[in-house]
Motif scaffolding. Sequence first.
Motif, short mmCIF file in Angstrom:
data_model
loop_
_atom_site.label_atom_id
_atom_site.label_comp_id
_atom_site.label_asym_id
_atom_site.label_seq_id
_atom_site.Cartn_x
_atom_site.Cartn_y
_atom_site.Cartn_z
N MET A 26 0.82 -1.21 0.00
CA MET A 26 0.00 0.00 0.00
C MET A 26 0.85 1.26 0.00
O MET A 26 0.37 2.35 -0.33
N TYR A 69 -2.74 2.23 -2.70
CA TYR A 69 -3.39 2.57 -1.44
C TYR A 69 -4.90 2.63 -1.61
O TYR A 69 -5.65 2.14 -0.76
N ASN A 79 -7.86 -0.04 0.27
CA ASN A 79 -8.48 0.70 1.36
C ASN A 79 -9.98 0.83 1.20
O ASN A 79 -10.54 1.92 1.34
N HIS A 91 -7.89 10.37 0.41
CA HIS A 91 -6.99 9.25 0.13
C HIS A 91 -5.55 9.70 -0.03
O HIS A 91 -4.63 9.00 0.38
N TYR A 109 -2.76 8.31 2.25
CA TYR A 109 -1.62 7.63 1.66
C TYR A 109 -0.30 8.17 2.22
O TYR A 109 0.60 7.40 2.58
N HIS A 146 0.14 6.94 5.64
CA HIS A 146 0.50 5.53 5.61
C HIS A 146 1.98 5.36 5.31
O HIS A 146 2.67 4.55 5.95
N CYS A 147 2.49 6.13 4.34
CA CYS A 147 3.92 6.05 3.99
C CYS A 147 4.79 6.46 5.17
O CYS A 147 5.85 5.86 5.41
#
Length: 395
Positions: free
Chosen positions: A19, A26, A30, A380, A384, A387-388
């Motif tokens: 992801m 991603y 998701n 998103h 994202y 998340h990274c």
Amino acid sequence: MPPPENRAATLDARRMLKMARSAHAYVRGNTAHFYEWLAQSPAAHRIPTGPAIWICGDCHLGNLGPIADGDGKVAIQIRDLDQAVIGNPAHDLIRLGLSLATAARGSDLPGVVTMRMLEEMVDGYAAAIADPEAHAPDAESDVVRSIERESLGRRWRHLAKERLDAVEPRIPLGKRFWVLAPEERDALRRLFADERVAAMVLSLKGKEKAREIRLIDAAYWMKGCSSLGLLRYAAIVGLRGGKGHWSYALVDLKEATDPVAPIARGAAMPRDNAERVVAAARALSPHLGTRMLPVRMLDRSLFIRELTPHDLKLEVDQFNRTEAVCAARELAFVVGKAHARQLDPATRTAWLAKLEADRRGAIDTPSWLWESVVALAARHEAGYLDHCRRYALAA
């Protein structure tokens, strides 16, 4: 290659990595956040409620592609029904719109192209709803056509090389395929000894007169993104004909779990999740639905399907401007046909009127669709990047 008892941690790490590779990956992985964020979008209260029908529930680009039926005929259809529910067809449109918008951003296309993609997407979808027997749009997508041509030319050796990294009938253990626990291997042997499962495999291979069917090899399959952590197996099944010759089938077994896509009020769906997925496939993607069967194994609900050389995922690395617009129209047409085949003429007319009611002004896209995609794209993108950051800190 982790032992069975260490799979969970390894799968979680793989999911985080996959992801983090791109914003599009991603988005694909998701689905839960998609519906949470959709409910919070400014346009949420204006999304029209369409007829309660089977919808994909996770209608992104990677879940569309060529699929063969039992006779080898190939068509572009929805290829993943894990999230399918009886729900609002508008949700499939928004999910596809977000996926297309993310692909456009990944191709460094300007925002005006995204606007045109959504306009063409609604036109393609509306054309299919108006006439589900119509042919594909005149302006065909080169990407869609090329993968369809590739699909038609594939044989077992292509499938084995792509999926197994081998042409011989064996599953090579390593990065993607992991060793089975003894109870898993025993359960798979019992499953393929089941007359109902054997009959399905035999019918799909056109080998109803085969004298023997047996499990040749099997492994745990580390595959996908949203499905990581669920039971997933690849199995090679051998079929011996009357003259003693063997042919082989590559079979995918996948655990079915509760969907996160919103379910229409009062919808009557199978309570067993694998039965739900198979019922949805038969409604939305007939080529795929005829090759699937719900099963029980290890006290879990799974569905089984034969993989054919013709089944391909639509992979989009780069769009140009013209291709992006053509692909948006054609793929939405595919989704529209999947929806329309479930509707009678009067219901199709009423749903089409709802879609067309909000198409006024300079942007020929329903405002609820445009605003939903814009809001979701922003959420998103932020998700994202976060998340990274978490992936980098964990690594």
